[in-house]
Design a protein around this motif. Structure first.
Motif, PDB file in Angstrom:
ATOM      1  N   LEU A 112      -6.035  -2.832  -0.011  1.00  0.00           N
ATOM      2  CA  LEU A 112      -5.460  -3.346  -0.054  1.00  0.00           C
ATOM      3  C   LEU A 112      -5.364  -4.143   1.480  1.00  0.00           C
ATOM      4  O   LEU A 112      -5.045  -5.654   1.570  1.00  0.00           O
ATOM      5  CB  LEU A 112      -3.762  -3.384  -0.390  1.00  0.00           C
ATOM      6  N   LYS A 113      -4.944  -3.858   2.625  1.00  0.00           N
ATOM      7  CA  LYS A 113      -4.822  -4.700   3.941  1.00  0.00           C
ATOM      8  C   LYS A 113      -6.459  -4.260   4.576  1.00  0.00           C
ATOM      9  O   LYS A 113      -6.628  -5.531   5.651  1.00  0.00           O
ATOM     10  CB  LYS A 113      -3.989  -3.607   4.286  1.00  0.00           C
ATOM     11  N   THR A 119       0.843  -1.427  -0.139  1.00  0.00           N
ATOM     12  CA  THR A 119      -0.147  -0.257   0.394  1.00  0.00           C
ATOM     13  C   THR A 119       1.356   1.144   0.198  1.00  0.00           C
ATOM     14  O   THR A 119       0.597   1.860  -0.324  1.00  0.00           O
ATOM     15  CB  THR A 119      -1.056  -0.324   1.161  1.00  0.00           C
ATOM     16  N   HIS A 157       0.509   3.741  -3.147  1.00  0.00           N
ATOM     17  CA  HIS A 157       0.197   5.368  -2.912  1.00  0.00           C
ATOM     18  C   HIS A 157       1.637   6.254  -3.288  1.00  0.00           C
ATOM     19  O   HIS A 157       0.640   7.476  -3.251  1.00  0.00           O
ATOM     20  CB  HIS A 157      -0.285   5.001  -1.026  1.00  0.00           C
ATOM     21  N   HIS A 181      -7.726   4.167  -1.395  1.00  0.00           N
ATOM     22  CA  HIS A 181      -6.359   3.585  -1.867  1.00  0.00           C
ATOM     23  C   HIS A 181      -5.648   3.778  -0.397  1.00  0.00           C
ATOM     24  O   HIS A 181      -4.284   3.424  -0.516  1.00  0.00           O
ATOM     25  CB  HIS A 181      -5.684   4.652  -3.060  1.00  0.00           C
ATOM     26  N   TYR A 219      -6.242   2.134   2.272  1.00  0.00           N
ATOM     27  CA  TYR A 219      -6.078   1.041   3.516  1.00  0.00           C
ATOM     28  C   TYR A 219      -6.638  -0.117   2.848  1.00  0.00           C
ATOM     29  O   TYR A 219      -6.464  -0.793   3.006  1.00  0.00           O
ATOM     30  CB  TYR A 219      -7.028   1.908   4.587  1.00  0.00           C
TER      31      TYR A 219
END
Length: 203
Positions: A173-174, A23, A27, A169, A171
């Motif tokens: 992904l996790k 991320t 980012h 975007h 956070y």
């Protein structure tokens, strides 16, 4: 003057496990870099603006030429916001406010825990994409606000010293849709030494 992507003071994996390395990389190298590139492209159409710094551009949006005003607002705001965001995080900061800011937070909000709760609520309840901020006004008064999209406090005459990005975007992904969990985790990587510097630079 062309704007540039600021250098990070830590590696992509330094904020693990709270913010994952992938991320951070996306980012920073994709989202933030795109804001910088699009801002520069817009300003090339009006070279007379190239000698202005970012704060001056964002404080005076009404006088930005209409053909690039929205681009400057969105991408200049994105560049400003993310530059602040990276700077107030780190792997080894104190877990609580320090110095004069710590005292002021206690005075205004009652305690650090009460401040955290109010700030987290502001971030959690920002509809859609945006930010939550701890800001100072021109009189030195502290308050918590949130802004949509890539808007930021300096556009309305306030001075941000702490901010959290709640665009997905930042956070997804996790944490997927678990914004509250992301916000709670984020407190572990706030670098209060840098936030204190921001505070002292204004007051």
């Amino acid at each position: 003057m062309r704007f540039e992507l600021p250098k990070l003071n830590y590696s992509y994996d330094s904020l693990e496990p709270y913010i994952d390395s992938r991320t951070m990389e996306i980012h920073y190298t994709k989202h933030h870099a795109t804001y910088v590139n699009k801002l520069n492209e817009a300003l090339e159409k009006h070279p007379e603006l190239m000698n202005k710094n970012l704060e001056d551009l964002l404080k005076d949006l009404d006088n930005i030429p209409s053909d690039i005003r929205t681009t400057v607002r969105n991408n200049g705001g994105g560049h400003y916001n993310h530059t602040l965001f990276w700077s107030i995080m780190g792997p080894n900061g104190s877990r609580k406010p320090i110095g004069k800011l710590a005292q002021r937070i206690d005075e205004v909000f009652g305690s650090f825990d009460k401040f955290k709760l109010e700030f987290s609520d502001s971030a959690l309840n920002r509809f859609g994409s945006g930010w939550a901020w701890l800001v100072l006004d021109k009189y030195g008064h502290l308050s918590i606000i949130s802004t949509p999209n890539q808007d930021n406090p300096i556009m309305i005459g306030l001075y941000p010293i702490l901010g959290i990005d709640v665009w997905e975007h930042a956070y997804y992904l996790k944490y997927q849709n678990r914004r509250a969990e992301y916000i709670e985790s984020w407190w572990n990587v706030v670098n209060w030494e840098e936030v204190e510097k921001n505070y002292l630079n204004i007051v």
